[in-house]
Design a protein around this motif. Structure first.
Motif, PDB file in Angstrom:
ATOM      1  N   UNK A 111      21.467  87.237  41.231  1.00  0.00           N
ATOM      2  CA  UNK A 111      22.136  88.312  41.991  1.00  0.00           C
ATOM      3  C   UNK A 111      22.236  89.629  41.241  1.00  0.00           C
ATOM      4  N   UNK A 112      22.259  89.580  39.923  1.00  0.00           N
ATOM      5  CA  UNK A 112      22.338  90.813  39.144  1.00  0.00           C
ATOM      6  C   UNK A 112      20.964  91.429  38.903  1.00  0.00           C
ATOM      7  N   UNK A 113      19.971  90.577  38.632  1.00  0.00           N
ATOM      8  CA  UNK A 113      18.652  91.115  38.282  1.00  0.00           C
ATOM      9  C   UNK A 113      17.831  91.499  39.507  1.00  0.00           C
ATOM     10  N   UNK A 114      17.980  90.752  40.600  1.00  0.00           N
ATOM     11  CA  UNK A 114      17.215  91.031  41.823  1.00  0.00           C
ATOM     12  C   UNK A 114      18.136  90.880  43.027  1.00  0.00           C
ATOM     13  N   UNK A 124      27.214  86.570  45.703  1.00  0.00           N
ATOM     14  CA  UNK A 124      25.791  86.469  45.400  1.00  0.00           C
ATOM     15  C   UNK A 124      24.958  87.474  46.197  1.00  0.00           C
ATOM     16  N   UNK A 125      25.569  88.216  47.107  1.00  0.00           N
ATOM     17  CA  UNK A 125      24.815  89.188  47.898  1.00  0.00           C
ATOM     18  C   UNK A 125      24.951  90.592  47.316  1.00  0.00           C
ATOM     19  N   UNK A 126      24.077  91.516  47.712  1.00  0.00           N
ATOM     20  CA  UNK A 126      24.210  92.919  47.287  1.00  0.00           C
ATOM     21  C   UNK A 126      25.298  93.613  48.110  1.00  0.00           C
ATOM     22  N   UNK A 127      26.547  93.389  47.748  1.00  0.00           N
ATOM     23  CA  UNK A 127      27.671  93.951  48.496  1.00  0.00           C
ATOM     24  C   UNK A 127      28.457  94.975  47.674  1.00  0.00           C
ATOM     25  N   UNK A 128      27.871  95.440  46.581  1.00  0.00           N
ATOM     26  CA  UNK A 128      28.482  96.503  45.783  1.00  0.00           C
ATOM     27  C   UNK A 128      27.451  97.617  45.612  1.00  0.00           C
ATOM     28  N   UNK A 129      27.934  98.810  45.271  1.00  0.00           N
ATOM     29  CA  UNK A 129      27.024  99.952  45.135  1.00  0.00           C
ATOM     30  C   UNK A 129      25.979  99.693  44.055  1.00  0.00           C
ATOM     31  N   UNK A 184      21.951  99.640  44.871  1.00  0.00           N
ATOM     32  CA  UNK A 184      21.017 100.575  44.244  1.00  0.00           C
ATOM     33  C   UNK A 184      19.871  99.827  43.577  1.00  0.00           C
ATOM     34  N   UNK A 185      20.179  98.717  42.895  1.00  0.00           N
ATOM     35  CA  UNK A 185      19.108  97.925  42.260  1.00  0.00           C
ATOM     36  C   UNK A 185      18.224  97.255  43.303  1.00  0.00           C
ATOM     37  N   UNK A 186      18.807  96.852  44.429  1.00  0.00           N
ATOM     38  CA  UNK A 186      18.011  96.240  45.494  1.00  0.00           C
ATOM     39  C   UNK A 186      16.945  97.208  46.003  1.00  0.00           C
TER      40      UNK A 186
END
Length: 507
Positions: free
Chosen positions: A280-283, A334-339, A343-345
Motif C-alpha cells: 500500500x505504501x510503495x504502489x 490498504x487503499x489510497x485514501x490519503x493525499x 499522489x504516489x498512485x
C-alpha cells in the motif's frame, strides 16, 4: 422417520465417494467435502489435483479448515471451532429443507477477504436462508489464500521442486469442476450455475470469466464490489515475489527450500507484511495478493479481455457500494485514501489526467474526498470499465448499493464495502448483521435486502434480475440504485466517470 433412515436420506454418492450430510431444521447441508487433494508437501504451491476416491461414507457435517491466514484478521461471525490448515480445499452444499423433483438452480459463492482472509464458514455468508428463499442449491468453497495462493514463485523453481502460479484461482476452477461432476446428485442443475462473490470473491469470479479453463463451468455472474483491475503482469508479480522472499530472509539460492519447508504460519506472516504495509505504501491502489496475468492460465488482463470481447459471454450483474473506501480507511488502511498515497498512485499517470481526476472530487484533499477517490479508483471505476466493455458482447446490468442502516450512518461508515452481504444472504441476525440493525431500521433494511436478494435469485433462475431493471449500455448507462426507495439513474457520477476515462493504473 428413524435416525438411520434420515441419515440415509442425506447420504449422497459423489464421483469420488459417498458423503453424509445433516438436516439443520432450516436446510440440508453437506460440509467439508474435499474437491482436491490436500495442497501439502510436494503439492504446496502446485496446481490442485483431483481427490483420490474413497469407499467409506464421509461425514460431511462440519466445515473444512480455514486456509492459513493472519489470526488477528480472522473475520467476525465465524465458527471459532473450525481449525486452520493448509489442507483446506473443501466445498459445501446447502439445499432447501425439503427435496424436490426438478433440478434446482445452483449458486456458487466465492468469499472475499482481499485474497488473504476469510472462509466459507463465516456466519454472515451462511447460505441457508438464501437456499430456502429461492429454492436453489447454494455452494461455497475454501481456497488457498495469501502467499500460498496468490504470489508468483515460478522463478524459484528448481530441477527438484516446481512452483505454479495462480493456484488460488485454479482451486476455484477445481471447485467448479466438482460442481459439474457432482451437483446433480444433490438435486442441482449443472447447466444452470450462477457464480457470485463479494470483494476478492467478486474479483475472482470476474477474473474466471477470462480464464479458458473455467469456460463452460458457470452460466452467469453476479459481482458485488469487485476490484476489477486487480490483476498484474509478470514483471510486477515478480517484484512482489522478490520483496516477499526478502521478508523471509531467503535469497534466490534458498528460495525453493524456504517456500517448500517453512511452516504455513511463517509464510502467512510475511504475506501479511507485504500486503498490508509494503504494497500500500510503495504502489498505492494495487493489491500484492492478486491474480497474475501469466499468458496461459490467465492469458490477458481481465479488463483487456472484456474490452476485446474475449471474456466469457455469460450474462453479468456488477455493482459497488456508494462509498467503498470508508471501511478500508477505518479498519484496514490498504487503499489510497490519503493525499500522499493518492499522489504516489498517480506517479505513472500523465499530469493532465491526474489533474482532471482530482478536480472531479470537489474539496480534495480533504479526507472525505480523498477516501471517495481511493474507493472509486480500486472498486467503482474499474467496475464501470468492465460493465461498459461486457455490455457490448453480452447482457449486462449495473447497480449501486446506497442503503445504510442507522447504525452504519451513526459511526460514519455509510453504505460502505461489505454492508451488502447481510442483505444478499438475508442474515441480519448474524453477528455483523445484528450490529447493523442495533439502532433500528429493521423493517427498511430487511425490505431493501429482500429486493436485492430477489434480484440475485431471479437472475439465477431466468438470466435477468427483473423487469424493473433495464440492461446497462454505453449510451444511457442505466444503473439501478438500491436504497430505501430503489430507482434507475442514467450514467451515475458522469463527471467522475469522464474524468477517470483513460486511466490504466498499474496495467
Amino acid at each position: 422417520m428413524s435416525t438411520a433412515t434420515a441419515e440415509a436420506d442425506l447420504t449422497v454418492h459423489t464421483a469420488e465417494g459417498p458423503v453424509r450430510g445433516r438436516n439443520t431444521g432450516t436446510a440440508r447441508v453437506w460440509r467439508g467435502i474435499p474437491y482436491a487433494q490436500p495442497p501439502v508437501g510436494d503439492l504446496r504451491l502446485r496446481l490442485p489435483q483431483r481427490p483420490d476416491p474413497w469407499q467409506e461414507v464421509l461425514d460431511a457435517g462440519r466445515y473444512g479448515p480455514w486456509a492459513p491466514q493472519p489470526l488477528r484478521r480472522v473475520l467476525p461471525g465465524a465458527d471459532a471451532k473450525t481449525p486452520m490448515s493448509e489442507d483446506c480445499l473443501t466445498i459445501n452444499v446447502t439445499a432447501p429443507p425439503e427435496a424436490g423433483e426438478a433440478p434446482l438452480p445452483v449458486l456458487v459463492f466465492i468469499h472475499g477477504g482481499g485474497f488473504s482472509t476469510g472462509s466459507a464458514a463465516m456466519e454472515l455468508v451462511d447460505g441457508a436462508r438464501l437456499a430456502a428463499a429461492g429454492n436453489v442449491l447454494f455452494v461455497s468453497m475454501n481456497y488457498r489464500l495469501g502467499a500460498l495462493g496468490f504470489l508468483d514463485f515460478r522463478a524459484c523453481s528448481t530441477p527438484g521442486r516446481t512452483f505454479d502460479v495462480n493456484v488460488g484461482l485454479a482451486d476455484q476452477v477445481a471447485a467448479l469442476e466438482w460442481v459439474q461432476r457432482n451437483i446433480a446428485a444433490f438435486g442441482g442443475d449443472p447447466g444452470n450455475v450462477t457464480l457470485f462473490g463479494e470483494s476478492a470473491g467478486a474479483t475472482a469470479a470476474l477474473t474466471l470469466m477470462c480464464v479458458p479453463a473455467a469456460d463452460g463451468l458457470f452460466h452467469r455472474t453476479f459481482l458485488q464490489s469487485p476490484a476489477a483491475a486487480a490483476a498484474y503482469g509478470p514483471d510486477l508479480a515478480s517484484q512482489w515475489a522478490n520483496e516477499y522472499l526478502g521478508l523471509l530472509g531467503a535469497g534466490q539460492d534458498g528460495a525453493a527450500k524456504a517456500l517448500a519447508g517453512l511452516d504455513a504460519a511463517t509464510l502467512t506472516r510475511a504475506a501479511e507484511e507485504l500486503s498490508s504495509r509494503i504494497a500500500p505504501e510503495s504502489r498505492p491502489g494495487a493489491l500484492s495478493l492478486a491474480p497474475v496475468v501469466d499468458g496461459s492460465f490467465l492469458p490477458l488482463h481481465p479488463l483487456q479481455a472484456f474490452g476485446d470481447g474475449r471474456a466469457s459471454s455469460v450474462p453479468m450483474v456488477i455493482g459497488t457500494m456508494d462509498n467503498e473506501g470508508v471501511l478500508f480507511d477505518r479498519l484496514h488502511n490498504i487503499l489510497p485514501t490519503s493525499r500522499d498515497r493518492i499522489e504516489r498512485m498517480f506517479d505513472q499517470t500523465e499530469p493532465e489526467r491526474r489533474d482532471r481526476v482530482i478536480a472531479a472530487y470537489r474539496g480534495y484533499p480533504h479526507k472525505k474526498q480523498a477516501v471517495e477517490l481511493g474507493g472509486d479508483a480500486v472498486f467503482w471505476y474499474p467496475s464501470v470499465q468492465a460493465a461498459q466493455a461486457h455490455a457490448a458482447h453480452a447482457p449486462t446490468w449495473s447497480y449501486r448499493f446506497d442503503y445504510a442502516p442507522r447504525a452504519a450512518r451513526a459511526v460514519g461508515l455509510g453504505a460502505t464495502h461489505g454492508l451488502d452481504l447481510a442483505a444478499v444472504f438475508g442474515n441480519y441476525d448474524a453477528g455483523t448483521g445484528r450490529m447493523l440493525l442495533s439502532m433500528g431500521n429493521r423493517r427498511t433494511a430487511r425490505n431493501v435486502g429482500h429486493r436485492f436478494q430477489s434480484a440475485l435469485l431471479r437472475f439465477a433462475r431466468t438470466g435477468a434480475p427483473g423487469p424493473m431493471w433495464p440492461r446497462y449500455d454505453r449510451t444511457s448507462r442505466r444503473t439501478k440504485i438500491f436504497d430505501r426507495y430503489d430507482r434507475i439513474e442514467l450514467d451515475p457520477r458522469t463527471v467522475r466517470r469522464q474524468a477517470w476515462d483513460g486511466y490504466r493504473g498499474y496495467r
